[in-house]
Enzyme design. Structure first.
Site, PDB file in Angstrom:
ATOM      1  N   THR A  85      32.522  -4.988 -33.177  1.00 23.95           N
ATOM      2  CA  THR A  85      33.506  -3.919 -32.982  1.00 23.95           C
ATOM      3  C   THR A  85      33.490  -2.888 -34.092  1.00 23.95           C
ATOM      4  O   THR A  85      33.368  -1.685 -33.837  1.00 23.95           O
ATOM      5  CB  THR A  85      34.913  -4.534 -32.845  1.00 23.95           C
ATOM      6  OG1 THR A  85      34.944  -5.345 -31.660  1.00 23.95           O
ATOM      7  CG2 THR A  85      35.975  -3.459 -32.763  1.00 23.95           C
ATOM      8  N   ASP A 204      38.517  -6.263 -23.964  1.00 29.32           N
ATOM      9  CA  ASP A 204      37.741  -7.112 -24.859  1.00 29.32           C
ATOM     10  C   ASP A 204      38.407  -8.471 -25.029  1.00 29.32           C
ATOM     11  O   ASP A 204      37.741  -9.513 -24.969  1.00 29.32           O
ATOM     12  CB  ASP A 204      37.598  -6.420 -26.217  1.00 29.32           C
ATOM     13  CG  ASP A 204      36.781  -7.240 -27.206  1.00 29.32           C
ATOM     14  OD1 ASP A 204      35.553  -7.332 -27.034  1.00 29.32           O
ATOM     15  OD2 ASP A 204      37.372  -7.779 -28.164  1.00 29.32           O
ATOM     16  N   HIS A 208      36.766 -12.124 -24.006  1.00 30.43           N
ATOM     17  CA  HIS A 208      36.575 -13.246 -24.928  1.00 30.43           C
ATOM     18  C   HIS A 208      37.182 -14.527 -24.364  1.00 30.43           C
ATOM     19  O   HIS A 208      36.582 -15.603 -24.452  1.00 30.43           O
ATOM     20  CB  HIS A 208      37.216 -12.930 -26.279  1.00 30.43           C
ATOM     21  CG  HIS A 208      36.368 -12.078 -27.165  1.00 30.43           C
ATOM     22  ND1 HIS A 208      35.157 -12.490 -27.658  1.00 30.43           N
ATOM     23  CD2 HIS A 208      36.564 -10.820 -27.660  1.00 30.43           C
ATOM     24  CE1 HIS A 208      34.630 -11.533 -28.420  1.00 30.43           C
ATOM     25  NE2 HIS A 208      35.466 -10.509 -28.424  1.00 30.43           N
ATOM     26  N   ASP A 250      32.287  -0.088 -27.233  1.00 29.36           N
ATOM     27  CA  ASP A 250      31.530  -0.354 -28.447  1.00 29.36           C
ATOM     28  C   ASP A 250      30.374  -1.321 -28.222  1.00 29.36           C
ATOM     29  O   ASP A 250      29.396  -1.327 -28.972  1.00 29.36           O
ATOM     30  CB  ASP A 250      32.454  -0.895 -29.547  1.00 29.36           C
ATOM     31  CG  ASP A 250      33.360  -2.016 -29.059  1.00 29.36           C
ATOM     32  OD1 ASP A 250      33.431  -2.262 -27.831  1.00 29.36           O
ATOM     33  OD2 ASP A 250      34.024  -2.652 -29.904  1.00 29.36           O
ATOM     34  N   HIS A 353      30.032 -11.272 -28.304  1.00 32.12           N
ATOM     35  CA  HIS A 353      29.127 -10.149 -28.551  1.00 32.12           C
ATOM     36  C   HIS A 353      28.740 -10.170 -30.022  1.00 32.12           C
ATOM     37  O   HIS A 353      29.391 -10.819 -30.841  1.00 32.12           O
ATOM     38  CB  HIS A 353      29.785  -8.816 -28.181  1.00 32.12           C
ATOM     39  CG  HIS A 353      31.136  -8.632 -28.798  1.00 32.12           C
ATOM     40  ND1 HIS A 353      31.322  -8.114 -30.066  1.00 32.12           N
ATOM     41  CD2 HIS A 353      32.386  -8.925 -28.339  1.00 32.12           C
ATOM     42  CE1 HIS A 353      32.622  -8.075 -30.342  1.00 32.12           C
ATOM     43  NE2 HIS A 353      33.287  -8.576 -29.319  1.00 32.12           N
TER      44      HIS A 353
END
Length: 415
Positions: A85, A204, A208, A250, A353
């Site tokens: 991020t 995001d 997760h 991102d 990520h």
């Protein structure tokens, strides 16, 4: 008794005057009339939907983003390595790779500050001043900026901050973030921002916890952010405010699972090295300065993971020249994770990520739409270092030297 008589009398007067009052604009109506009469120039709004994969648009649950894409351009976008991020958000607003802007990880160390560790809440300018973000450049050039969250936007650099900024608070709902922007845009022209950033973290977070595959929880987060963007545009339309939107993510998101864990303790005892970062990649440093044993343990063949010394990281990553990059980088195969101690929450399918930025699961999202953008449809994939040049052009800012350029957008910029 006297109070009762006066109250009745006052009520009668108001009743008698009510037709006249109804025919008179209230202060709010005056403001609205004034705003509608004003000819407003376009504002540039850079929006980050953290962790939004381009293929989330294929689920048919993002009508507002789809409408903006139809009216402008959209593309898959290659993030910078590591696909984390903070490094990528700083790339988007500086136009530089992590190696060149200095935010090389969500967690990092610097030999100039022994014993200190950069974390995502770190506001010390020391860690951020290897590159200048676009809002600082804007302020220096007389273009008022405002940041409704963005990594690094709370940091004072070169004695400057955005004209308006809010300290990050993940509990602040997305609709309140949108409302703050609308409040800024209701201001008089001389104190109204011309460049705005807006950050959404909910997609995001859902990725997760639940993984990137279609699910009720993740899809609900995607739908909600799409509605937030639709609400933002609708309220700006009411104000008569033209907007050039640049909407990005991102990084992407890959599925992780408890059966795909690499345990560092099987490679080297944890008391013989220092772990800077773990998870979707690992950063390794020596505890004593003696790197020979660490090299012997890590720089060999591993199942589902490759490790390199900083100076030997493959060139395509464009990573390893900055002294803040850990001495040893270990990169698992996409979907695998590397840990000393497995997090308690990792009990089932999730998402992560940080992997190879060329992997399809790590691909980021890009969309631009507004009066300065022609309706050109889908563009080829490009590197996220180029977004900075586009935002600078749209906001009439002279950009600093960067690692990107305007070339991917030349056909999309309205003549």
């Amino acid at each position: 008794m006297i109070r009762s008589i006066l109250t009745t009398l006052f009520g009668s007067i108001l009743l008698a005057l009510s037709p006249a009052l109804a025919a008179t604009n209230t202060p709010d109506q005056d403001d609205a009339t004034s705003e509608s009469a004003e000819i407003r120039g376009p504002v540039t709004i850079l929006i980050s939907i953290d962790g939004f994969r381009p293929d989330y648009m294929d689920r048919g649950i993002t009508p507002n983003l789809a409408a903006l894409a139809t009216a402008g351009v959209h593309a898959p976008m290659r993030p910078s390595f590591p696909t984390k991020t903070f490094p990528n958000h700083w790339t988007l607003v500086t136009g530089k790779t992590p190696d060149n802007h200095g935010i090389v990880g969500n967690t990092m160390e610097d030999t100039a500050r022994p014993g200190e560790v950069f974390k995502m809440a770190t506001k010390d300018p020391f860690w951020w001043d290897q590159a200048e973000p676009i809002w600082i450049t804007a302020e220096k050039q007389g273009v008022r900026s405002a940041t409704m969250f963005w990594p690094g936007s709370e940091v004072e650099l070169d004695g400057k901050r955005p004209g308006d900024w809010w300290p990050f608070n993940e509990k602040l709902s997305n609709d309140r973030r949108v409302n703050a922007i609308i409040d800024w845009m209701r201001r008089p022209a001389q104190i109204r921002p011309k460049l705005i950033t807006l950050y959404f973290d909910t997609v995001d977070s859902a990725g997760h916890y639940f993984g990137p595959a279609p699910s009720d929880r993740l899809d609900a987060a995607i739908k909600a952010v799409d509605q937030n963007i639709g609400d933002l545009k609708a309220q700006l339309d009411v104000l008569g405010q033209p907007v050039n939107f640049v909407i990005v993510s991102d990084h992407g998101m890959a599925e992780t699972a408890p059966e795909r864990i690499i345990y560092l303790d099987t490679i080297m005892p944890r008391d013989q090295y220092r772990l800077v970062e773990d998870g979707n990649y690992a950063g390794i440093e020596s505890l004593t300065g003696d790197m020979d044993a660490i090299r012997a343990a890590f720089l060999k063949t591993h199942d589902n993971m490759q490790c390199w010394e900083r100076s030997q990281i493959p060139e395509h990553f464009r990573y390893g020249q900055n002294a803040r990059v850990p001495s040893i980088i270990c990169l698992p195969e996409t979907g695998w994770v590397v840990y000393q101690d497995v997090p308690e929450w990792m009990t089932g399918i999730g998402g992560g990520h940080g992997y190879d930025n060329r992997h399809p699961d790590m691909t980021a999202f890009f969309l631009a739409s507004g009066p300065a953008i022609a309706a050109k449809g889908k563009m080829p994939i490009f590197d996220n270092v180029d977004v900075y040049s586009l935002v600078a052009r749209l906001a009439n800012i002279e950009p600093n030297a960067s690692d990107g350029n305007l070339h991917p957008f030349e056909d999309a910029l309205a003549k």
